[in-house]
Structure formats: C-alpha cells, structure tokens
Design a protein around this motif. Structure first.
Motif, PDB file in Angstrom:
ATOM      1  N   VAL A 155       0.835  -1.202   0.000  1.00 45.98           N
ATOM      2  CA  VAL A 155       0.000   0.000   0.000  1.00 45.98           C
ATOM      3  C   VAL A 155       0.866   1.248   0.000  1.00 45.98           C
ATOM      4  N   THR A 156       1.917   1.243   0.825  1.00 41.71           N
ATOM      5  CA  THR A 156       2.815   2.401   0.910  1.00 41.71           C
ATOM      6  C   THR A 156       3.559   2.621  -0.399  1.00 41.71           C
ATOM      7  N   ALA A 157       3.989   1.529  -1.030  1.00 43.21           N
ATOM      8  CA  ALA A 157       4.668   1.647  -2.321  1.00 43.21           C
ATOM      9  C   ALA A 157       3.753   2.288  -3.352  1.00 43.21           C
ATOM     10  N   CYS A 158       2.513   1.863  -3.368  1.00 39.10           N
ATOM     11  CA  CYS A 158       1.550   2.424  -4.324  1.00 39.10           C
ATOM     12  C   CYS A 158       1.235   3.883  -4.006  1.00 39.10           C
ATOM     13  N   ASP A 159       1.141   4.202  -2.727  1.00 36.08           N
ATOM     14  CA  ASP A 159       0.935   5.600  -2.343  1.00 36.08           C
ATOM     15  C   ASP A 159       2.057   6.470  -2.902  1.00 36.08           C
ATOM     16  N   GLY A 160       3.295   5.972  -2.798  1.00 40.95           N
ATOM     17  CA  GLY A 160       4.434   6.722  -3.306  1.00 40.95           C
ATOM     18  C   GLY A 160       4.407   6.899  -4.811  1.00 40.95           C
TER      19      GLY A 160
END
Length: 229
Positions: A155-160
């Motif tokens: 999720v964090t990777a996609c947010d970035g």
C-alpha cells in the motif's frame, strides 16, 4: 479474485530474493562460513535454496539443524554480518529479468522492489546490481512497522507512486507475497522459479498466475514489442 488484464497495469512491484534476483549463493556462503567456524563441512547450495526467502533464521535452521533454537538465535547477528560484508559476490538477476525491466522502462511503466529483507541489506545488493537509480520504490522488511504478509508495504509503495494497489501487479515467490497482495486488492504473479519452500506447492497459493520462468513475464505483461528496446 478474478483474473485481471495484465497488460494494463500502472506499475509492477517485485519481491527481491528468489523473484527479481538470485541471491541464494551469497546467503549460503555466509551460513557455510559459520558452519566451518564450528568445525562442520559446508552444505550444498541446493539444501539452502528452498528456504532463502524465509530469511536468516530459516537458513540457520538448515545450517545448524542439530543445535537448539537458542544456539541458532545467538548466531543470527553473526550470520547477518557475514552476509552484509560480502552480499553481492555471486548475486545476479534471474535470466530474463534485465530484459523485462528494460521493457517496462521502455513502455514508461514504473517498477519497484518490496521485500522483507532488512533495508540495510537490500540496498547494497540493489546498488551492486545497478538498479538503485532505476527502481521507483524500494521498501525493506524494516522500512515500516509491519511487513508481508501484512499489506502495508505494498500500500505504501503504491501511495508513493500515486496509484491504487489494484492498479499494480506484485510478483513474488512466497505464500505471504500472495497474501499481502490480495489483502490490498492487488493481483499477484507467483514466481515459480524462486525459492519455493520444501513441501509446498505454489499452485495452491491462489495467485492469479504461476509462471515457471521469468522470461514468461514479458508475454504475461504484454511487453513483447518492447523486448528489443
């Protein structure tokens, strides 16, 4: 989860050990160095290979199966230090991965690495492989409070990247990769060429695709026309 359209993804995220890169030989060397210090003969790479994706503890369980858990736990810092000191001597991208990454880049599709490997160990190997300036995101197992099979890293990777998890694809060689991806509605391709634990059948994990060779990824992702780019 239904089958997705593989050719219309905003990003591709990879696990590292056993998926993007073949790191087993360097990890095996670190474990065997400790065996030699204990007066034991080195073990063959094939004995370690299925457990590499499970981390240092699992490798020490193989290297020192005859010793108790407390002994193996006490060796973990030494194992990690050995590996960190010489972590990229034999490590290489799997055959076909460099061509795949170039095809993604030619298409303008960002790619990244989401691994449970501690970031201080992942970063120098990624650097040695010449990928640091190419990958759009790199998250290790201790980059965030939780790691796979929790979906937080993905999720964090996609947010970035400014996308929803459902717009990306994750490629990994462990059940927890599939679990993490599905927990955030991300499709997962299972890397059957990777470090599949002994006694497990990757076909049972529920990934959308199970591939036997990384070179099949270009076709699966519809990248054939970028193969020579």
């Amino acid at each position: 989860m239904s089958l997705r359209c593989w050719t219309d993804r905003s990003a591709v995220l990879f696990d590292f050990d056993g998926t993007l890169a073949d790191t087993a030989a360097d990890l095996c060397a670190a474990a065997n160095a400790l065996r030699v210090e204990e007066g034991l003969a080195p073990l063959p790479l094939a004995q370690f290979r299925p457990w590499v994706s499970r981390g240092g503890k699992a490798m020490l369980d193989i290297a020192f199966a005859h010793r108790d858990e407390a002994f193996r736990g006490a060796l973990l810092p030494a194992f990690l230090a050995r590996y960190e000191a010489d972590c990229a001597r034999h490590t290489r991208l799997f055959d076909g991965m460099e061509a795949l990454l170039r095809a993604l880049e030619a298409q303008g599709t960002p790619w990244g690495i989401v691994t449970n490997k501690p970031i201080h160990l992942a970063r120098p190997v990624v650097e040695a492989l010449g990928l640091s300036q190419r990958c759009a995101v790199l998250l290790g197992g201790d980059s965030l409070p939780r790691k796979k099979p929790d979906p937080l890293q993905l999720v964090t990777a996609c947010d970035g990247l400014g996308i929803e998890p459902s717009q990306a694809i994750y490629v990994g060689d462990d059940l927890r990769d599939v679990e993490a991806a599905h927990a955030c509605d991300m499709p997962c391709i299972v890397a059957g060429w990777g470090y599949i634990p002994t006694g497990q059948d990757a076909a049972d994990w529920g990934g959308e695709l199970l591939l036997d060779d990384p070179r099949q990824l270009q076709a699966a992702l519809g990248l054939e026309r970028f193969a020579a780019a």
